[in-house]
Structures are given as C-alpha cells and as structure tokens.
Design an enzyme around this catalytic site. Structure first.
Site, PDB file in Angstrom:
ATOM      1  N   GLU A   1       0.388  -0.884   0.135  1.00 33.27           N
ATOM      2  CA  GLU A   1      -0.234   0.055   0.214  1.00 33.27           C
ATOM      3  C   GLU A   1       1.301   1.385  -0.114  1.00 33.27           C
ATOM      4  O   GLU A   1       1.670   1.823   0.742  1.00 33.27           O
ATOM      5  CB  GLU A   1      -1.120   0.380   1.286  1.00 33.27           C
ATOM      6  CG  GLU A   1      -1.817   0.648   1.265  1.00 33.27           C
ATOM      7  CD  GLU A   1      -2.395   0.847   2.729  1.00 33.27           C
ATOM      8  OE1 GLU A   1      -3.695   2.074   3.123  1.00 33.27           O
ATOM      9  OE2 GLU A   1      -2.747  -0.389   2.982  1.00 33.27           O
TER      10      GLU A   1
ATOM     11  N   ARG B   1       4.359 -12.921   9.834  1.00 29.08           N
ATOM     12  CA  ARG B   1       4.982 -11.701   9.908  1.00 29.08           C
ATOM     13  C   ARG B   1       5.801 -11.242  10.698  1.00 29.08           C
ATOM     14  O   ARG B   1       6.500 -12.911  11.819  1.00 29.08           O
ATOM     15  CB  ARG B   1       3.633 -10.821  10.685  1.00 29.08           C
ATOM     16  CG  ARG B   1       2.855 -10.126   9.793  1.00 29.08           C
ATOM     17  CD  ARG B   1       2.613  -8.841  10.508  1.00 29.08           C
ATOM     18  NE  ARG B   1       2.080  -7.733  10.194  1.00 29.08           N
ATOM     19  CZ  ARG B   1       1.939  -7.008   9.098  1.00 29.08           C
ATOM     20  NH1 ARG B   1       1.609  -7.945   8.753  1.00 29.08           N
ATOM     21  NH2 ARG B   1       2.690  -6.020   9.305  1.00 29.08           N
TER      22      ARG B   1
ATOM     23  N   LYS C   1       3.985   0.414   9.532  1.00 28.98           N
ATOM     24  CA  LYS C   1       4.503   2.490   8.570  1.00 28.98           C
ATOM     25  C   LYS C   1       3.717   3.637   9.416  1.00 28.98           C
ATOM     26  O   LYS C   1       3.735   4.331   9.543  1.00 28.98           O
ATOM     27  CB  LYS C   1       3.871   2.191   7.238  1.00 28.98           C
ATOM     28  CG  LYS C   1       4.708   1.337   6.317  1.00 28.98           C
ATOM     29  CD  LYS C   1       3.758   1.663   5.491  1.00 28.98           C
ATOM     30  CE  LYS C   1       2.496   0.103   4.976  1.00 28.98           C
ATOM     31  NZ  LYS C   1       2.155  -0.182   3.915  1.00 28.98           N
TER      32      LYS C   1
END
Ligand code: ATP
Ligand code: MG
Length: 559
Positions: free
Chosen positions: A41, A266, A276
C-alpha cells in the site's frame, strides 16, 4: 532461536512445497508458470518486514522460473503520494528484484470490481444494506447468535438500483453498503455477510472523483490477483481467517483465473517497531531525522546505515518461512551484515577520540610509508600505502596512566604494536590544567618495522593509529537501538515511552587515513578495531561523514 532459524532455511519451506505440488502432474496449476505479486500500500516506506515478503514473493517466482508483479494496493482513496511509490520501486530494485513491465495499480481494476459486484447482486449473492456502521456492530451477533440484517432479502432489482445510485453519489457516507450474502451464522465472522463496498467521498489520487464508492480489501484483493493471472497469492498470517472469503469471491464471480492464497508469518524484530503508521509518527514527531534515518528499520534507513542488499536477502533467507509469528533478534540482522562486510569491506584506520602519541626517538622530519592489505579476506583487493611519522593519533582510551590487570595497551613502561608499523614503548604522558591527558610519549624500536619483533618477544596489545602529518578530518555517527525496550509496542505499551535518548552519538573530531580521500557516494569500510562504517549520503570529499553500520563484536548468540 538459532536452531530454529537454521532448520527452517535448510529445509526449504511449506510454500515451496505447496507450489511444487500445484504445478506437478495432476496439480491444480499443472504445467503453468508460477506467477506471484508483491502488493504494497503506497502509504509509507518499505521496512525490513516488507523485505521478507519481497524475498518470498519475488524469490518464489525466481525459484520456479516464474514471474512476480509489483502492484500498488491503492484501493483506499488517499492524497497523491508519488514520493512513496518512487521510494518503493527504488527499494525493491536495490534489493535486486525486478518486476520488468508488470507494474500495476489496484485502482486500475475499479471498473471490473464494480461489474463483479453487480454480477454478485444479480446472482442473489450481494445486497445493499442500510445499517449504519454502528447498527452493523450491534447486529453482528456473537459465537452463539447469528448476525442480522433486515435488508438481506430485499429484491435483486432494488439492490441493483440502490448500488448504482450509491455509485452515482446519491447517498451520504455511512448510510449504505454493499454486502456479500454468505452466512450470517458463520463461526468465521469474516463470512457473516461482509461489507464489500462502502461510500467514501475522499478523492482518489489516480481516479480523482470518478468514484465515491470503494471496494473493501477482502473483495478487491482476489479480483486484483485474478485480473493479473496470479497463481499464488502469498501474504501474511493475519489474512488466514480471510482466506474463505478470498475463495468465495473467486468462486462466485466469473474470474479469469483462480489464484491460491498462502499465508506466512510476519517478521518482527526486537528493539524496534514495524508498522508504517508508527514509523510515520517517529518521522512526523521528530524522533528521527526522516524515513531514511539510519536508526529506522526502513529499507532506506538500513541502506543509509550501511546494510547491503546481500546482507538483507541473506537475513530473509536464514529466518526462513513459517506459520508462527516470531520476533527475531536485532543482533541476528547485524550478524548477517557483519558476514557480508567482513568478506567485502575495505579496511582502513580511523581514530574516533584522538590524542597525540609522540615518538620521541623518531626523527622529526622523517616520513615512512607502509604497504598494507586492503582486505585480508581478499588478497585480490590489493594493498594501499599509509604514512608514518613522529606524531600519530591514537584513541584516548588506548592509554591509561596506571597499569590495570588485563589492559595491554599504552601505560608507562608497556610495549604496544602500532598496527603494521612499529613496536613502541610508552614512556609517559602530558596533561592539561584539568588533568586531562593531551599527549602520550613513547620510543620506537627501529628493528620492529612492520610490527614484528626480531627476538620473538611478546607484545600483547595492538592499536590502530593515524599519522598526524597526513590525515583527514571526519565526522562519525555512532548508533544504538532506537528503543530501550525489546518490545516497545506490545500489549498496551506506548512506544514513545521507550525511545532511547542515546541512540545517536556524533563524534566531530575523528582522524582518518588519507586513502579515503575523494570518496563520493556510499562506500563500506571496516575501521580497524572499531567496526564497520559507511559514508553517509551527506558525506562529501570536503566533509567526510561516516555512519557506524555495526560493531565488530558479534552479539548474536547461538542458543
Ligand atoms: P504495515 O503495518 O507496516 O503498514 P502492511 O501489511 O499494512 O504493513 P502493506 O504495504 O500492505 O503493509 O504490505 C505489503 C505486503 O508486505 C503485504 O503482503 C504484507 O503482508 C507484507 N508485510 C508487511 N509487513 C510485514 C512483515 N512485518 N513481515 C512480513 N511481511 C510483511
Ligand atoms: Mg496495510
């Protein structure tokens, strides 16, 4: 941890096994080219966690002679952020991966997504719901009670009409949604008639104000994958419970292909944060100097710190792929960097906290040259010349006034090797009015040229030095963990409470040998006895700035 790391990396991994099965004879993708994608993203810079995903997405494609797309996952309307898109591309290229001409935006598929949504309505598999977000929460039920919606059984025609009017901007945000008609009683809440379209009046950076309804991730992502002919959609573990919905979407639209979603864990690293949103806060609140601050776990930060693509790819390879989320020690990342730099970094001498050493029996006007190896690991890297004269710089902490047990460096009466030059015997020191040592005195033994004793006498200490007649000034930045707590954002901890106030120390009076003169751009060095350093992006031949990438001592303990 070390054992676990080793086993996972050598044993191949479960994703590889799945893909092998799928493309084998009788498999779902028999004879097909493996096609993966990396879908960031564009709302921030990539971090080391993304590097893991990149190495898996691009790496799996590479392994199977397949291809991997780069796709900006921009289904959420936001302001234009070309900065992030450019940085993402740069970081992936830097890691050594290539999407060639397969660069896409998820927003390119908005038209098809809309058509697929209409298809679902027509099939009786989606309906316009008029519950507000709040009412929807109230009606979501619990493990024993199904969710409810009074709009579930409204006629197809009515939903078609309302959905089109949603698209045309006739309704306020939050007043209507499009929901997939799946199973209000499902034990998997993601399947309880999930919202697949919502009204949102924020203009989109690519489609402008063409749309005021936007697809939800769970609906959009399988369509994006299918539109691009993805065979294996690799993603992180939090999407595992969404996989039934992913498959449901693919199964119920006329999808051009049927991608398979496979999840992996992850990556977390201790003493840092890896989202982020939090990284952006660190930047915006001024805790760090920018996204590429060398203390950041971002790829641009790691690059500026001195990490190499090889060290990061090697790290990702070694941590392996698994189904259990785990936190890897920062020292393991450092271990991987040290491995690479030990092999490849040019050796030089630099004194960080200089004091003068005066060799009183060495002629004042004399200068000698010594030829030294650039890298003992790589004789093919050649040699360079360093000069030596009566005065040299040594580290202030390589001298003490009184002998201490175990200390082999300078103190009156002790013999010490000046690396590659001579053996010298300390004779005393001079102090300023505050009692601070300013100069150390010594006498050299002319028979020890190159640093060897002709009579085989033992000299324990060896120190680095820089000729005081021939040197360059440099600024050196020493870094430590950004956070004092190994897990600064677990539970209800606020990561701001654990910022390490001493994570950056700037030394401005360092002395370095002149062989580094003229370097421009990023170059890696081992400063002998001190660690691995690289030139900072702001370094110029006139004003040298070095960042310490990692110390020499390996803190990674194999358990
Ligand atoms: P963040 O919370 O940092 O924003 P994200 O998952 O929202 O993470 P995306 O840009 O959506 O970030 O991620 C792109 C891809 O990278 C996704 O497939 C995601 O699963 C993967 N990814 C993100 N963070 C990690 C991580 N820590 N470890 C492994 N993969 C990750
Ligand atoms: Mg995200």
């Amino acid at each position: 941890m070390a054992e676990e790391i080793k086993n996972e990396s050598t044993a191949g991994n479960f994703i590889q096994d799945f893909i092998t099965e799928d493309i084998a004879e009788g498999g779902f993708y028999e004879g097909k080219k493996v096609h993966t994608r990396f879908p960031p993203e564009p709302n921030g810079y990539l971090h080391i966690g993304h590097a893991k995903a990149i190495c898996i997405d691009f790496g799996m494609a590479e392994k199977f002679n397949g291809i991997c797309n780069l796709r900006m996952d921009d289904t959420n309307p936001t302001k234009e952020d070309v900065e992030y898109i450019d940085a993402i591309k740069e970081d992936i290229k830097w890691l050594g991966f290539d999407w060639e001409d397969r660069f896409y935006f998820a927003s390119e598929y908005f038209d098809q997504m809309y058509e697929f949504a209409v298809e679902l309505i027509k099939k009786g598999l989606a309906y316009v719901c008029e519950l507000t977000p709040e009412q929807m929460r109230e009606n979501r039920g619990d493990l024993t009670t199904p969710a409810t919606s009074p709009y579930r059984d409204r006629p197809v025609e009515e939903s078609l009409d309302l959905f089109e009017r949603m698209k045309n901007g006739e309704f306020e945000e939050g007043t209507k949604t499009l929901r997939a008609k799946i199973d209000l009683a499902s034990g998997n809440f993601n399947m309880r008639d999930p919202v697949i379209y919502r009204i949102n009046r924020i203009p989109h950076h690519r489609t402008g104000s063409k749309w005021c309804i936007y697809p939800m991730y769970d609906f959009a992502h399988p369509i994006e994958d299918a539109m691009e002919g993805i065979t294996h959609s690799l993603c992180t573990l939090e999407f595992e419970a969404h996989r039934p919905l992913y498959d449901w979407v693919i199964d119920n639209i006329t999808a051009p292909c049927k991608p398979r979603q496979i999840e992996f864990s992850r990556l977390g690293i201790n003493n840092t944060v890896m989202s982020k949103r939090k990284l952006r806060q660190l930047v915006e609140d001024g805790y760090v100097a920018g996204w590429d601050d060398p203390r950041m776990p971002t790829l641009c930060g790691l690059r500026r710190r001195g990490y190499t693509p090889a060290s990061i790819r090697n790290f990702c390879e070694k941590i392996g792929v698994s189904k259990t989320n785990s936190v890897v020690e920062y020292s393991f990342l450092e271990h991987c960097l040290r491995d690479d730099l030990n092999e490849n970094a040019q050796r030089v001498m630099c004194v960080l906290n200089p004091i003068k050493l005066v060799i009183t029996n060495y002629p004042e006007d004399k200068t000698e040259e010594f030829e030294v190896e650039n890298n003992p690991q790589k004789p093919e890297d050649g040699t360079r010349k360093i000069t030596f004269s009566r005065e040299v710089f040594i580290e202030a902490d390589d001298f003490i006034e009184e002998k201490v047990k175990g200390y082999n460096r300078f103190y009156p009466g002790n013999e010490v090797r000046l690396k590659s030059a001579y053996i010298v015997k300390c004779t005393g020191c001079e102090k300023d009015e505050n009692g601070k040592v300013t100069t150390v005195f010594a006498e050299y033994d002319p028979l020890t040229r190159g640093g060897d004793t002709p009579d085989g006498r033992k000299v324990r200490g060896t120190v680095h030095w820089v000729d005081a007649k021939n040197y360059l000034d440099a600024q050196v930045r020493l870094y430590d963990n950004l956070f004092t707590d190994p897990e600064p954002d677990t539970g209800d901890k606020n990561f701001r409470d654990y910022i390490n106030p001493d994570s950056l120390k700037t030394l401005t009076n360092c002395k370095i040998e002149t062989s580094v003169a003229g370097i421009d751009g990023i170059k890696h060095f081992q400063f002998m006895r001190l660690g691995y350093f690289c030139t900072d992006k702001d370094s110029t031949p006139e004003k040298l700035i070095f960042n310490r990438s990692v110390s020499l001592k390996d803190g990674f303990k194999k358990k």
